[in-house]
Design a protein around this motif. Sequence first.
Motif, PDB file in Angstrom:
ATOM      1  N   THR A  95      13.748   2.602  32.976  1.00 23.40           N
ATOM      2  CA  THR A  95      14.933   2.183  33.735  1.00 23.40           C
ATOM      3  C   THR A  95      16.300   1.911  32.615  1.00 23.40           C
ATOM      4  O   THR A  95      16.014   1.375  31.445  1.00 23.40           O
ATOM      5  CB  THR A  95      14.688   0.870  34.644  1.00 23.40           C
ATOM      6  N   LEU A  96      17.308   2.039  32.853  1.00 21.87           N
ATOM      7  CA  LEU A  96      18.545   1.782  32.176  1.00 21.87           C
ATOM      8  C   LEU A  96      19.513   0.572  32.935  1.00 21.87           C
ATOM      9  O   LEU A  96      19.318   0.972  34.280  1.00 21.87           O
ATOM     10  CB  LEU A  96      19.124   2.803  32.041  1.00 21.87           C
ATOM     11  N   PRO A  97      20.277  -0.264  32.429  1.00 17.75           N
ATOM     12  CA  PRO A  97      20.749  -0.883  33.170  1.00 17.75           C
ATOM     13  C   PRO A  97      22.266  -0.223  33.944  1.00 17.75           C
ATOM     14  O   PRO A  97      22.604   0.836  33.347  1.00 17.75           O
ATOM     15  CB  PRO A  97      21.445  -2.054  32.185  1.00 17.75           C
ATOM     16  N   GLU A  98      22.405  -0.917  34.895  1.00 15.47           N
ATOM     17  CA  GLU A  98      23.841  -0.161  35.498  1.00 15.47           C
ATOM     18  C   GLU A  98      25.177  -0.366  34.694  1.00 15.47           C
ATOM     19  O   GLU A  98      25.088  -1.319  34.068  1.00 15.47           O
ATOM     20  CB  GLU A  98      24.171  -0.846  37.004  1.00 15.47           C
ATOM     21  N   GLY A  99      26.199   0.267  34.895  1.00 14.58           N
ATOM     22  CA  GLY A  99      27.340   0.034  34.346  1.00 14.58           C
ATOM     23  C   GLY A  99      27.508   0.264  32.824  1.00 14.58           C
ATOM     24  O   GLY A  99      26.892   1.335  32.335  1.00 14.58           O
ATOM     25  N   ASP A 100      28.340  -0.448  31.946  1.00 14.38           N
ATOM     26  CA  ASP A 100      28.657   0.065  30.702  1.00 14.38           C
ATOM     27  C   ASP A 100      27.566  -0.433  29.747  1.00 14.38           C
ATOM     28  O   ASP A 100      27.047  -1.474  29.547  1.00 14.38           O
ATOM     29  CB  ASP A 100      29.958  -0.868  30.320  1.00 14.38           C
ATOM     30  N   LEU A 101      26.872   0.688  29.361  1.00 17.51           N
ATOM     31  CA  LEU A 101      25.750   0.235  28.230  1.00 17.51           C
ATOM     32  C   LEU A 101      26.262  -0.272  26.901  1.00 17.51           C
ATOM     33  O   LEU A 101      25.300  -0.849  26.327  1.00 17.51           O
ATOM     34  CB  LEU A 101      25.048   1.726  28.042  1.00 17.51           C
ATOM     35  N   ASN A 102      27.478  -0.257  26.603  1.00 17.82           N
ATOM     36  CA  ASN A 102      27.621  -0.669  25.396  1.00 17.82           C
ATOM     37  C   ASN A 102      27.852  -2.262  25.427  1.00 17.82           C
ATOM     38  O   ASN A 102      27.908  -3.051  24.327  1.00 17.82           O
ATOM     39  CB  ASN A 102      29.116  -0.290  25.122  1.00 17.82           C
ATOM     40  N   ARG A 103      27.427  -2.981  26.774  1.00 17.33           N
ATOM     41  CA  ARG A 103      27.360  -4.381  26.689  1.00 17.33           C
ATOM     42  C   ARG A 103      25.943  -4.562  26.020  1.00 17.33           C
ATOM     43  O   ARG A 103      25.657  -5.830  25.728  1.00 17.33           O
ATOM     44  CB  ARG A 103      27.176  -4.739  28.201  1.00 17.33           C
ATOM     45  N   LEU A 104      24.852  -3.655  25.875  1.00 18.13           N
ATOM     46  CA  LEU A 104      24.080  -3.876  25.171  1.00 18.13           C
ATOM     47  C   LEU A 104      23.896  -4.522  23.587  1.00 18.13           C
ATOM     48  O   LEU A 104      23.383  -5.175  23.225  1.00 18.13           O
ATOM     49  CB  LEU A 104      22.909  -2.585  25.139  1.00 18.13           C
ATOM     50  N   PHE A 105      25.280  -4.432  23.225  1.00 16.72           N
ATOM     51  CA  PHE A 105      25.359  -4.654  21.762  1.00 16.72           C
ATOM     52  C   PHE A 105      25.987  -6.196  21.720  1.00 16.72           C
ATOM     53  O   PHE A 105      26.184  -7.004  20.721  1.00 16.72           O
ATOM     54  CB  PHE A 105      26.594  -4.022  21.195  1.00 16.72           C
ATOM     55  N   ASP A 106      26.340  -6.844  23.075  1.00 13.03           N
ATOM     56  CA  ASP A 106      26.874  -8.176  22.947  1.00 13.03           C
ATOM     57  C   ASP A 106      25.477  -9.082  22.650  1.00 13.03           C
ATOM     58  O   ASP A 106      24.435  -8.997  23.048  1.00 13.03           O
ATOM     59  CB  ASP A 106      27.284  -8.433  24.648  1.00 13.03           C
ATOM     60  N   ARG A 107      26.065 -10.121  21.842  1.00 15.54           N
ATOM     61  CA  ARG A 107      24.922 -10.918  21.343  1.00 15.54           C
ATOM     62  C   ARG A 107      24.260 -11.697  22.601  1.00 15.54           C
ATOM     63  O   ARG A 107      25.140 -12.313  23.738  1.00 15.54           O
ATOM     64  CB  ARG A 107      25.442 -12.246  20.720  1.00 15.54           C
ATOM     65  N   PHE A 108      23.068 -11.783  22.734  1.00 13.85           N
ATOM     66  CA  PHE A 108      22.067 -12.400  23.933  1.00 13.85           C
ATOM     67  C   PHE A 108      22.111 -11.671  25.084  1.00 13.85           C
ATOM     68  O   PHE A 108      21.378 -12.202  25.895  1.00 13.85           O
ATOM     69  CB  PHE A 108      22.344 -13.963  23.761  1.00 13.85           C
ATOM     70  N   TYR A 109      22.873 -10.712  25.140  1.00 15.98           N
ATOM     71  CA  TYR A 109      22.647  -9.994  26.503  1.00 15.98           C
ATOM     72  C   TYR A 109      21.377  -9.296  26.821  1.00 15.98           C
ATOM     73  O   TYR A 109      20.677  -8.638  25.820  1.00 15.98           O
ATOM     74  CB  TYR A 109      23.696  -8.671  26.500  1.00 15.98           C
ATOM     75  N   ARG A 110      20.908  -9.484  27.912  1.00 12.27           N
ATOM     76  CA  ARG A 110      19.429  -8.922  28.356  1.00 12.27           C
ATOM     77  C   ARG A 110      19.967  -8.169  29.723  1.00 12.27           C
ATOM     78  O   ARG A 110      20.436  -8.743  30.751  1.00 12.27           O
ATOM     79  CB  ARG A 110      18.505  -9.956  28.800  1.00 12.27           C
ATOM     80  N   ALA A 111      19.693  -6.679  29.741  1.00 11.25           N
ATOM     81  CA  ALA A 111      19.821  -6.103  31.177  1.00 11.25           C
ATOM     82  C   ALA A 111      18.902  -6.624  31.961  1.00 11.25           C
ATOM     83  O   ALA A 111      19.108  -6.645  33.090  1.00 11.25           O
ATOM     84  CB  ALA A 111      19.729  -4.542  30.733  1.00 11.25           C
ATOM     85  N   ASP A 112      17.621  -6.929  31.627  1.00 16.91           N
ATOM     86  CA  ASP A 112      16.749  -7.604  32.481  1.00 16.91           C
ATOM     87  C   ASP A 112      16.130  -8.732  31.858  1.00 16.91           C
ATOM     88  O   ASP A 112      15.235  -8.637  30.899  1.00 16.91           O
ATOM     89  CB  ASP A 112      15.817  -6.246  32.894  1.00 16.91           C
ATOM     90  N   ALA A 113      16.189  -9.766  32.290  1.00 22.47           N
ATOM     91  CA  ALA A 113      15.807 -11.043  31.760  1.00 22.47           C
ATOM     92  C   ALA A 113      14.091 -11.193  31.730  1.00 22.47           C
ATOM     93  O   ALA A 113      13.741 -11.724  30.525  1.00 22.47           O
ATOM     94  CB  ALA A 113      16.176 -12.420  32.508  1.00 22.47           C
ATOM     95  N   SER A 114      13.411 -10.466  32.577  1.00 20.30           N
ATOM     96  CA  SER A 114      12.030 -10.464  32.533  1.00 20.30           C
ATOM     97  C   SER A 114      11.455  -9.729  31.220  1.00 20.30           C
ATOM     98  O   SER A 114      10.426  -9.776  30.691  1.00 20.30           O
ATOM     99  CB  SER A 114      11.415  -9.790  33.857  1.00 20.30           C
ATOM    100  N   ARG A 115      12.494  -8.767  30.610  1.00 15.51           N
ATOM    101  CA  ARG A 115      12.027  -8.197  29.517  1.00 15.51           C
ATOM    102  C   ARG A 115      12.084  -9.015  28.144  1.00 15.51           C
ATOM    103  O   ARG A 115      11.349  -8.716  27.376  1.00 15.51           O
ATOM    104  CB  ARG A 115      13.073  -6.971  29.079  1.00 15.51           C
ATOM    105  N   ALA A 116      12.689 -10.214  28.276  1.00 16.73           N
ATOM    106  CA  ALA A 116      12.569 -10.841  27.128  1.00 16.73           C
ATOM    107  C   ALA A 116      11.109 -11.500  26.839  1.00 16.73           C
ATOM    108  O   ALA A 116      10.594 -11.607  25.703  1.00 16.73           O
ATOM    109  CB  ALA A 116      13.621 -12.069  27.361  1.00 16.73           C
ATOM    110  N   ARG A 117      10.592 -11.736  27.994  1.00 15.79           N
ATOM    111  CA  ARG A 117       9.134 -12.078  27.850  1.00 15.79           C
ATOM    112  C   ARG A 117       8.177 -11.263  27.247  1.00 15.79           C
ATOM    113  O   ARG A 117       7.270 -11.022  26.737  1.00 15.79           O
ATOM    114  CB  ARG A 117       8.741 -12.647  29.156  1.00 15.79           C
TER     115      ARG A 117
END
Length: 159
Positions: A95-117
């Motif tokens: 799966t990929l997050p919706e919207g602008d993928l360049n947000r992935l470069f934002d510090r602490f950004y998580r497309a899916d909070a469950s992935r952190a665990r």
Amino acid sequence: MNANRTSGCEHPCKSAGRMFLNFSVNSKSPPGRIALQSDIAEELHMEGDAARIHQLVSLLVDNAVKYTPEGGKIHIFWRKNGKKAEFSVQNTCDTLPEGDLNRLFDRFYRADASRARESGGYGIGLSVAAAIVKAHKGKITAERTQDGICFKAVFPAKG
């Protein structure tokens, strides 16, 4: 990080290739879980901080390994395109997050909070990668592919 300090990273493509092979050998994944491929140009030169370029490769490949599903593939590229050196890591993902993928470069950004665990990360790796690319006067982007994602860093090439 001081962008003006260079250690003469003359052949980043060769060291990136060795690093990629180390990832494939030392990956925490079971053998055969992920198909690893590389396409590394022989005559590619750039100047930069070799340790930071190694860190960039490490961050992007580690990210790909974390998010590539069982039976997926990772492809690393180093190539020259005109007066630019392009480094990219492309991987399949579920799966990929919706919207602008360049947000992935934002510090602490998580497309899916469950992935952190699941992955154990803090959400800063891609922001560090972006800082390394910027310090080398380059640009980094994230793009959707047919079956996943591609992170591409473009730098000024030498020669």
